[in-house]
Design a protein around this motif. Structure first.
Motif, PDB file in Angstrom:
ATOM      1  N   SER A  97      47.648  48.113  46.158  1.00  0.00           N
ATOM      2  CA  SER A  97      46.600  47.328  45.496  1.00  0.00           C
ATOM      3  C   SER A  97      46.062  48.068  44.270  1.00  0.00           C
ATOM      4  O   SER A  97      45.818  47.458  43.224  1.00  0.00           O
ATOM      5  CB  SER A  97      45.455  47.044  46.472  1.00  0.00           C
ATOM      6  N   ALA A  98      45.887  49.387  44.401  1.00  0.00           N
ATOM      7  CA  ALA A  98      45.396  50.181  43.272  1.00  0.00           C
ATOM      8  C   ALA A  98      46.387  50.164  42.119  1.00  0.00           C
ATOM      9  O   ALA A  98      46.009  49.994  40.955  1.00  0.00           O
ATOM     10  CB  ALA A  98      45.130  51.615  43.730  1.00  0.00           C
ATOM     11  N   LEU A  99      47.656  50.331  42.424  1.00  0.00           N
ATOM     12  CA  LEU A  99      48.684  50.327  41.384  1.00  0.00           C
ATOM     13  C   LEU A  99      48.808  48.961  40.723  1.00  0.00           C
ATOM     14  O   LEU A  99      49.178  48.862  39.547  1.00  0.00           O
ATOM     15  CB  LEU A  99      50.029  50.759  41.978  1.00  0.00           C
ATOM     16  N   SER A 100      48.494  47.917  41.454  1.00  0.00           N
ATOM     17  CA  SER A 100      48.569  46.557  40.897  1.00  0.00           C
ATOM     18  C   SER A 100      47.475  46.316  39.862  1.00  0.00           C
ATOM     19  O   SER A 100      47.561  45.372  39.077  1.00  0.00           O
ATOM     20  CB  SER A 100      48.452  45.530  42.028  1.00  0.00           C
ATOM     21  N   LEU A 101      46.451  47.176  39.860  1.00  0.00           N
ATOM     22  CA  LEU A 101      45.351  47.045  38.898  1.00  0.00           C
ATOM     23  C   LEU A 101      45.636  47.746  37.574  1.00  0.00           C
ATOM     24  O   LEU A 101      44.848  47.629  36.632  1.00  0.00           O
ATOM     25  CB  LEU A 101      44.065  47.640  39.487  1.00  0.00           C
ATOM     26  N   LEU A 102      46.731  48.470  37.487  1.00  0.00           N
ATOM     27  CA  LEU A 102      47.003  49.252  36.284  1.00  0.00           C
ATOM     28  C   LEU A 102      47.093  48.367  35.050  1.00  0.00           C
ATOM     29  O   LEU A 102      47.857  47.395  35.027  1.00  0.00           O
ATOM     30  CB  LEU A 102      48.322  50.019  36.436  1.00  0.00           C
ATOM     31  N   PRO A 103      46.329  48.674  34.010  1.00  0.00           N
ATOM     32  CA  PRO A 103      46.457  47.925  32.758  1.00  0.00           C
ATOM     33  C   PRO A 103      47.796  48.242  32.095  1.00  0.00           C
ATOM     34  O   PRO A 103      48.439  49.253  32.410  1.00  0.00           O
ATOM     35  CB  PRO A 103      45.287  48.449  31.923  1.00  0.00           C
TER      36      PRO A 103
END
Length: 208
Positions: A97-103
């Protein structure tokens, strides 16, 4: 840490009262679990810490990268803790989930995973690396000071539920002006969430 005083000034005054020799080693224990009482002096704290690398990690000194801290240790060795926390929290899902937030501007950066459980993380790496553009690396350092330095100098910190990675992200002076600086898990303790305890009160800190 007493929120009613400037603990940095207190530490300096304490040092003045003690007669140190050149070989004196000082170990300071404390908590960074809520920055409300010292967040206005973060820049002063940043100057008090020196980065430490070794021959294997010196190449990271001037590199732009993302770090993920994965804490296992007492979370899996203590049965009561394990049963309580992991019935409601998935480290794998949190990281995905955190990696999916990467701009977009961060999707080309290498990702370094710092952990106390190399075997488990190696398996995790195999699961996640095929789903993201970034290149993933697992670093096995025996020196926690080096690990902390690597975390502290990240372009983005993805933290564990740990003051080790949290303090590194707070004192990370390289990403101070970034809109997204640090990602934390949504859980913190038995009674309070990450938001309730104040972990995300700094600019650019988010929780999942």
């Amino acid at each position: 840490m007493n929120c009613k005083i400037n603990s940095l000034d207190y530490l300096k005054e304490l040092i003045k009262t003690i007669n140190f020799s050149k070989n004196t080693t000082i170990n300071i224990s404390g908590y960074w679990q809520n920055p409300e009482c010292y967040k206005n002096n973060i820049q002063s704290y940043q100057k008090e810490f020196k980065n430490t690398y070794d021959k294997k990690t010196i190449y990271l000194k001037n590199q732009d990268y993302i770090s993920i801290h994965i804490r296992r240790g007492d979370y899996i060795t203590d049965k009561e803790t394990f049963n309580y926390y992991f019935e409601k929290f998935s480290p794998l899902q949190y990281i995905i989930s955190a990696l999916s937030l990467l701009p977009q501007e961060l999707k080309h950066l290498p990702i370094y995973i710092i952990t106390d459980d190399i075997k488990w993380v190696t398996q995790l790496k195999e699961i996640i690396e095929n789903n993201f553009q970034n290149k993933f690396f697992v670093l096995s350092n025996k020196d926690p000071i080096i690990d902390w330095t690597i975390l502290r100098n990240s372009r983005l910190n993805i933290c564990a539920n740990s003051t080790f990675s949290y303090s590194a992200s707070i004192l990370n002076y390289k990403n101070t002006n970034s809109k997204l600086r640090c990602i934390l898990p949504q859980w913190y303790s038995r009674d309070k969430s990450t938001e309730e305890i104040g972990w995300i009160s700094l600019p650019g800190f988010f929780y999942i």
